[in-house]
Scaffold this active site. Sequence first.
Site, PDB file in Angstrom:
ATOM      1  N   THR B   1       1.158  -1.058   0.053  1.00 34.83           N
ATOM      2  CA  THR B   1       0.084   0.230  -0.123  1.00 34.83           C
ATOM      3  C   THR B   1       1.083   1.249   0.083  1.00 34.83           C
ATOM      4  O   THR B   1       1.931   1.271   0.606  1.00 34.83           O
ATOM      5  CB  THR B   1      -0.848  -0.035   1.245  1.00 34.83           C
ATOM      6  OG1 THR B   1      -1.635  -1.130   1.299  1.00 34.83           O
ATOM      7  CG2 THR B   1      -1.902   1.064   1.262  1.00 34.83           C
ATOM      8  N   ARG B  29     -12.371  -9.825  -1.919  1.00 33.94           N
ATOM      9  CA  ARG B  29     -12.244  -8.911  -0.591  1.00 33.94           C
ATOM     10  C   ARG B  29     -11.793  -7.766  -1.060  1.00 33.94           C
ATOM     11  O   ARG B  29     -10.818  -7.054  -1.911  1.00 33.94           O
ATOM     12  CB  ARG B  29     -11.107  -9.757   0.147  1.00 33.94           C
ATOM     13  CG  ARG B  29     -10.650  -8.950   1.306  1.00 33.94           C
ATOM     14  CD  ARG B  29      -9.392  -8.104   1.277  1.00 33.94           C
ATOM     15  NE  ARG B  29      -8.855  -7.961   2.379  1.00 33.94           N
ATOM     16  CZ  ARG B  29      -7.769  -6.757   2.604  1.00 33.94           C
ATOM     17  NH1 ARG B  29      -7.364  -6.316   1.425  1.00 33.94           N
ATOM     18  NH2 ARG B  29      -7.450  -6.601   3.816  1.00 33.94           N
ATOM     19  N   GLY B  31     -10.305  -4.222   1.291  1.00 41.07           N
ATOM     20  CA  GLY B  31      -9.650  -3.575   2.513  1.00 41.07           C
ATOM     21  C   GLY B  31     -10.147  -2.239   2.704  1.00 41.07           C
ATOM     22  O   GLY B  31     -11.113  -1.639   2.390  1.00 41.07           O
ATOM     23  N   THR B  51      -2.044   2.066   6.412  1.00 40.92           N
ATOM     24  CA  THR B  51      -1.301   1.023   5.717  1.00 40.92           C
ATOM     25  C   THR B  51      -1.220   0.138   6.790  1.00 40.92           C
ATOM     26  O   THR B  51      -0.939   0.395   8.113  1.00 40.92           O
ATOM     27  CB  THR B  51      -0.212   1.117   5.112  1.00 40.92           C
ATOM     28  OG1 THR B  51       0.233   0.251   4.637  1.00 40.92           O
ATOM     29  CG2 THR B  51       0.959   1.921   6.040  1.00 40.92           C
TER      30      THR B  51
END
Lengths: 185, 131
Positions: B1, B29, B31, B51
């Site tokens: 990230t 998925r 995040g 992150t």
Amino acid sequence: KEWALALHGGAGAISEDRPDSVKQAYFDDLDEALTIGEDILADGGSAEDAVEKVINYLEDNPRFNAGKGAVFTHDGEHELDAAFMVGNTREAGTVTGVKTVKNPITLARKVMETSEHVMFATEGAERYADKVGVERVDQEYFYTESRYEALQRALDQEEEGDGKQSSLIPEEDKTALYADGEKYG
Amino acid sequence: TVGAVAVDKDGQIVAGTSTGGMTNKKFGRVGDVPIIGSGTYASDVVAVSMTGWGEKIMRAVSGHTVSSYMKYKPASLEEAGDYLLQEVLNPGEAGMIAVDKYGNIYTDMNTNGMFRGSSDSEGNREVAIWD
């Protein structure tokens, strides 16, 4: 202060036990990213441009888990997410699960600036990318050998384990790539 | 990230985050990154990019928590960042960068490292990975 800027390239269990040349390469890349933002802000440019261009550089850099160098999904693909927000106006744009957008942060900014909505997902985000004309790439563009090997290790461990999807990078991956062990994303 | 936060000469406060997610993710998925108020958030007082372990960051509504803590406690950026990383989230879960409307910068993590850099118009500049 007239301006201020901060950036990150991921966090986690980052091993210090790597060659100095590798460490220095990361420092150099972070320094370059910082310089890009500094130049924009010091010249009177906008925070929006600084944030986008800094992230564009990091997205294009295969050392980091975004854009080129993104990790693999279970199915061997790359699905990218990005978000952009301006606090003063509370405007925001986000995209999730995009597969062909070279720089997702640029698409997220365009969602914010040109759409009445906040988030576009997967095929819808791809269609919006068609509409606003951001740069597109094949999935192969995002490929890196180290990320591919990390996926294979994760799949092997999953097969040996309980079959549950882990939110943590497998233990053996901690040494797979400098700082990549638990860069969760 | 990866992420960046900035405040400019006109006082615009901006946050951005981009990620490839987590290795071996399934089922579409998603995040914390694209969830406004979670991994990415900006208000009239602060801009935040997170992150780390996305599910933990989402459950803490991390970015909005920092902003609300600053606005309503009230608290400084440092106090709000420390509150999130040390009292809300658990060790090993996340890193955070933020700038407030005054140009104060916060970069910290409860992991052992975070690739990071910061700079301001007064010549303060740092590039770091570990503590």
